[in-house]
Scaffold this motif. Structure first.
Motif, mmCIF file in Angstrom:
data_model
loop_
_atom_site.group_PDB
_atom_site.id
_atom_site.type_symbol
_atom_site.label_atom_id
_atom_site.label_comp_id
_atom_site.label_asym_id
_atom_site.label_seq_id
_atom_site.Cartn_x
_atom_site.Cartn_y
_atom_site.Cartn_z
ATOM 1 N N SER A 339 0.882 -0.944 -0.105
ATOM 2 C CA SER A 339 0.352 0.388 -0.046
ATOM 3 C C SER A 339 0.665 1.657 -0.132
ATOM 4 C CB SER A 339 -0.658 -0.479 1.011
ATOM 5 O OG SER A 339 -1.480 1.689 0.822
ATOM 6 N N LEU A 340 1.917 1.097 0.935
ATOM 7 C CA LEU A 340 2.360 2.050 0.443
ATOM 8 C C LEU A 340 3.523 2.516 -0.587
ATOM 9 C CD1 LEU A 340 4.544 1.754 4.461
ATOM 10 C CD2 LEU A 340 3.057 3.498 3.577
ATOM 11 N N LEU A 341 4.319 1.523 -1.325
ATOM 12 C CA LEU A 341 4.158 1.650 -2.631
ATOM 13 C C LEU A 341 3.467 2.073 -3.852
ATOM 14 C CD1 LEU A 341 7.073 -1.449 -3.040
ATOM 15 C CD2 LEU A 341 7.549 0.466 -2.465
ATOM 16 N N ALA A 345 3.631 5.257 -5.901
ATOM 17 C CA ALA A 345 3.751 5.457 -7.374
ATOM 18 C C ALA A 345 2.296 5.957 -8.308
ATOM 19 C CB ALA A 345 3.542 4.099 -7.698
ATOM 20 N N SER A 346 1.936 6.284 -7.126
ATOM 21 C CA SER A 346 0.507 7.023 -7.709
ATOM 22 C C SER A 346 0.522 8.099 -8.577
ATOM 23 C CB SER A 346 -1.037 6.985 -6.511
ATOM 24 O OG SER A 346 -0.228 7.786 -5.895
ATOM 25 N N PHE A 351 -0.270 10.899 -13.442
ATOM 26 C CA PHE A 351 0.528 11.472 -14.503
ATOM 27 C C PHE A 351 0.081 10.335 -16.021
ATOM 28 C CE2 PHE A 351 4.062 12.739 -17.774
ATOM 29 C CZ PHE A 351 3.459 13.991 -17.489
ATOM 30 N N VAL A 352 0.872 9.823 -16.240
ATOM 31 C CA VAL A 352 0.414 9.047 -17.427
ATOM 32 C C VAL A 352 -1.227 8.390 -17.993
ATOM 33 C CG1 VAL A 352 0.947 6.389 -17.801
ATOM 34 C CG2 VAL A 352 2.679 7.205 -16.891
ATOM 35 N N SER A 353 -1.989 8.234 -17.204
ATOM 36 C CA SER A 353 -3.008 8.009 -17.079
ATOM 37 C C SER A 353 -3.525 9.194 -17.785
ATOM 38 C CB SER A 353 -4.293 7.624 -16.060
ATOM 39 O OG SER A 353 -5.392 7.851 -16.365
ATOM 40 N N ARG A 354 -3.493 10.711 -16.864
ATOM 41 C CA ARG A 354 -4.254 12.000 -17.856
ATOM 42 C C ARG A 354 -3.300 12.342 -19.027
ATOM 43 N NH1 ARG A 354 -2.622 13.706 -12.043
ATOM 44 N NH2 ARG A 354 -0.590 14.530 -12.684
ATOM 45 N N GLN A 355 -2.746 11.722 -19.457
ATOM 46 C CA GLN A 355 -2.001 12.023 -20.174
ATOM 47 C C GLN A 355 -2.871 10.989 -21.713
ATOM 48 O OE1 GLN A 355 0.772 14.274 -21.047
ATOM 49 N NE2 GLN A 355 -0.327 14.369 -18.443
ATOM 50 N N GLU A 356 -3.045 10.063 -21.423
ATOM 51 C CA GLU A 356 -3.845 9.008 -21.916
ATOM 52 C C GLU A 356 -5.201 9.773 -22.481
ATOM 53 O OE1 GLU A 356 -1.743 4.305 -21.262
ATOM 54 O OE2 GLU A 356 -3.637 5.004 -20.357
ATOM 55 N N GLU A 357 -5.700 10.159 -21.538
ATOM 56 C CA GLU A 357 -7.054 10.977 -21.130
ATOM 57 C C GLU A 357 -6.821 11.880 -21.913
ATOM 58 O OE1 GLU A 357 -9.816 9.361 -20.103
ATOM 59 O OE2 GLU A 357 -8.677 7.785 -19.210
ATOM 60 N N HIS A 358 -5.871 12.725 -22.610
ATOM 61 C CA HIS A 358 -5.848 14.002 -22.739
ATOM 62 C C HIS A 358 -5.815 12.832 -24.496
ATOM 63 C CE1 HIS A 358 -5.242 17.868 -24.483
ATOM 64 N NE2 HIS A 358 -4.074 17.419 -25.166
ATOM 65 N N ALA A 359 -5.060 12.158 -24.997
ATOM 66 C CA ALA A 359 -5.074 11.587 -26.222
ATOM 67 C C ALA A 359 -6.612 11.450 -26.754
ATOM 68 C CB ALA A 359 -4.225 10.556 -26.295
ATOM 69 N N ALA A 360 -7.017 10.746 -25.864
ATOM 70 C CA ALA A 360 -8.693 10.366 -26.251
ATOM 71 C C ALA A 360 -9.456 11.656 -25.976
ATOM 72 C CB ALA A 360 -9.258 9.296 -24.728
ATOM 73 N N ASP A 361 -9.577 12.568 -25.579
ATOM 74 C CA ASP A 361 -10.137 13.751 -25.596
ATOM 75 C C ASP A 361 -9.812 13.851 -27.506
ATOM 76 O OD1 ASP A 361 -11.451 13.910 -23.809
ATOM 77 O OD2 ASP A 361 -9.745 15.271 -22.377
ATOM 78 N N PHE A 398 -2.310 13.391 -6.882
ATOM 79 C CA PHE A 398 -2.863 12.072 -5.790
ATOM 80 C C PHE A 398 -4.411 11.064 -6.214
ATOM 81 C CE2 PHE A 398 1.114 13.757 -3.653
ATOM 82 C CZ PHE A 398 1.178 12.977 -3.200
ATOM 83 N N ARG A 399 -4.954 12.706 -6.510
ATOM 84 C CA ARG A 399 -6.117 11.799 -7.156
ATOM 85 C C ARG A 399 -6.669 11.715 -8.906
ATOM 86 N NH1 ARG A 399 -11.581 13.316 -4.026
ATOM 87 N NH2 ARG A 399 -12.063 11.227 -4.388
ATOM 88 N N TYR A 400 -6.332 11.902 -9.419
ATOM 89 C CA TYR A 400 -6.836 13.059 -10.726
ATOM 90 C C TYR A 400 -6.337 11.694 -11.674
ATOM 91 C CZ TYR A 400 -10.327 16.918 -9.677
ATOM 92 O OH TYR A 400 -11.526 17.344 -9.250
ATOM 93 N N THR A 401 -6.386 10.864 -12.555
ATOM 94 C CA THR A 401 -7.109 9.967 -13.306
ATOM 95 C C THR A 401 -6.564 10.667 -14.366
ATOM 96 O OG1 THR A 401 -8.599 8.811 -13.418
ATOM 97 C CG2 THR A 401 -6.521 8.112 -12.121
ATOM 98 N N HIS A 402 -7.660 11.433 -14.010
ATOM 99 C CA HIS A 402 -7.729 12.520 -15.956
ATOM 100 C C HIS A 402 -7.797 13.864 -15.654
ATOM 101 C CE1 HIS A 402 -11.151 8.609 -16.216
ATOM 102 N NE2 HIS A 402 -11.046 9.064 -17.475
ATOM 103 N N PRO A 403 -7.815 15.201 -17.178
ATOM 104 C CA PRO A 403 -7.320 16.117 -16.596
ATOM 105 C C PRO A 403 -8.566 16.490 -15.956
ATOM 106 C CG PRO A 403 -6.741 15.116 -19.130
ATOM 107 C CD PRO A 403 -7.437 14.314 -18.689
ATOM 108 N N THR A 404 -7.956 17.922 -15.719
ATOM 109 C CA THR A 404 -9.222 18.455 -14.434
ATOM 110 C C THR A 404 -9.848 19.340 -15.523
ATOM 111 O OG1 THR A 404 -8.443 20.630 -15.127
ATOM 112 C CG2 THR A 404 -7.683 19.122 -12.852
#
Length: 419
Positions: A339-341, A345-346, A351-361, A398-404
């Motif tokens: 859980s600590l790790l 890593a989150s 950050f990677v997830s937000r880049q993917e979401e932006h690419a999907a937009d 720490f919380r956002y997997t999508h761009p705001t």
């Protein structure tokens, strides 16, 4: 032990005061002045009361998120410090001589304890969502979901522990490598079964009733080479007022899913943009990259976990009531370290997830050529879920997997300006 418990509780209380103070006194939502009065400004699509509710709701949810993570760590520590893990291990060994049954016995009671101790946080989160009108879920339905969560958690604990301790008992130094090799097919397997086995445990899925809309969505899917014969609708209105849609699964088990709340509140153009966005993930193979990323993180995580757990047992074994890593009683320590790790890593994962979401937009706009529909869809998503338009940086990291929402609408506004 008593001193460690006091220090842990005292540190957690100080941390709670700091987090609450940060969000209630210093983290005030705002947007850059140059975007005031534009479609990215919440004042243009939310009433003053809706803005107030959005700020309050987001603040409470953020506070709960940052309080719940170390709360989970404390649970694992107390199970170790108070000797509960050791007691459960002895009970399992007295109950049966069969290794598999011992693991099942231990993990059932451990999962039950963790569920009971995390229930207050889950209940507060549910109550807040109900109070602000985001959740519509009756208490009976919520308890039903909690029961399913418990059963799935127990099954996952059992499977992980069975793999880990089977290899630890045979390969003390390389157990983590063999456990990782087994985790690869298991990760892929769970990706296959989630849409058809796990998701239906929580909600009812059925073919989309609007066949004209289904035809248009499937036409988009065909262009994206997504092997789907149906679009599924899920009855989320029984649980929430929020909106969502997604493409899940891999290969022949891929599913296109729309929440019924999305169908009720968005216009056809807005729905098509959202579906094009979800299909963008499939086209760009984000699901496969996600699986590969998970497998890589498991490799690194298991390697580090092996080193850290062994060091902790050598250093603090007496305090944790542990002598060797192969004891079942060490499982809470595994959960704590992992859980600590995961928390460390989150930020990178998000950050990677937000880049993917932006690419999907970007993909969705290239397919629909309708930024106006996209902007209105994001505005309605914000209104329905009382989402924070431009959250504090700490929350975003720490919380956002999508761009705001602010970033997504600004991106679309810039596209409009270029046209």
């Amino acid at each position: 032990m008593k001193k460690m418990v006091r220090w842990a509780l005292g540190g957690y209380i100080v941390y709670c005061i700091g987090i609450i103070g940060y969000f209630f006194l210093f983290a005030h939502p705002s947007i850059p002045s140059q975007w005031k009065g534009t479609a990215a400004d919440p004042a243009t699509f939310l009433t003053p009361n809706e803005q107030l509710l959005s700020e309050q709701y987001s603040r409470w949810k953020n506070v709960l998120f940052f309080l719940s993570i170390p709360y989970d760590w404390l649970i694992y520590l107390f199970i170790l410090w108070l000797g509960i893990g050791k007691t459960l291990q002895r009970s399992a060994e007295r109950t049966t001589k069969w290794f598999v049954l011992q693991v099942a016995f231990y993990m059932f009671w451990l999962s039950l304890l963790v569920t009971i101790w995390t229930l207050p946080i889950d209940w507060i989160s549910y109550h807040i969502s109900r109070a602000y009108g985001v959740s519509t879920q009756p208490i009976s339905s919520w308890l039903h979901d909690q029961m399913i969560n418990f059963l799935i958690q127990t099954a996952v604990f059992f499977l992980i522990a069975l793999v880990i301790y089977s290899f630890i008992r045979r390969f003390d130094k390389r157990w983590w490598l063999y456990a990782w090799l087994v985790s690869v097919p298991l990760t892929v397997f769970f990706m296959f079964i989630q849409p058809v086995v796990i998701d239906p445990l929580y909600n009812d899925f059925y073919p989309l009733k609007d066949k004209a809309l289904e035809g248009k969505i499937l036409a988009l899917a065909e262009k994206a080479h997504i092997p789907a014969d149906h679009v599924f609708e899920v009855n989320m209105s029984e649980k929430t007022n929020a909106l969502n849609a997604y493409v899940t699964g891999i290969g022949s088990h891929a599913r296109i899913v729309l929440w019924d709340t999305t169908l009720e509140r968005l216009q056809e153009r807005e729905i098509l943009f959202i579906m094009a966005h979800e299909m963008g993930h499939y086209v760009m193979k984000h699901i496969y990259w996600g699986v590969a990323g998970t497998i890589l993180l498991l490799f690194v995580g298991l390697f580090i976990t092996n080193r850290v757990v062994k060091w902790l047992i050598r250093t603090w074994g007496n305090s944790f009531h542990l002598q060797k890593i192969h004891e079942f009683a060490s499982f809470p320590l595994f959960l704590l370290v992992f859980s600590l790790l995961s928390f460390v890593a989150s930020p990178t994962v998000n950050f990677v997830s937000r880049q993917e979401e932006h690419a999907a937009d970007q993909y969705a706009i290239q397919r629909t050529h309708d930024p106006e529909a996209a902007i209105s869809a994001f505005q309605k998503l914000t209104k329905a879920g009382l989402s924070e338009v431009n959250p504090p940086t700490l929350v975003k990291i720490f919380r956002y997997t999508h761009p705001t929402i602010f970033e997504r609408i600004v991106f679309l506004e810039q596209i409009k300006q270029k046209e």
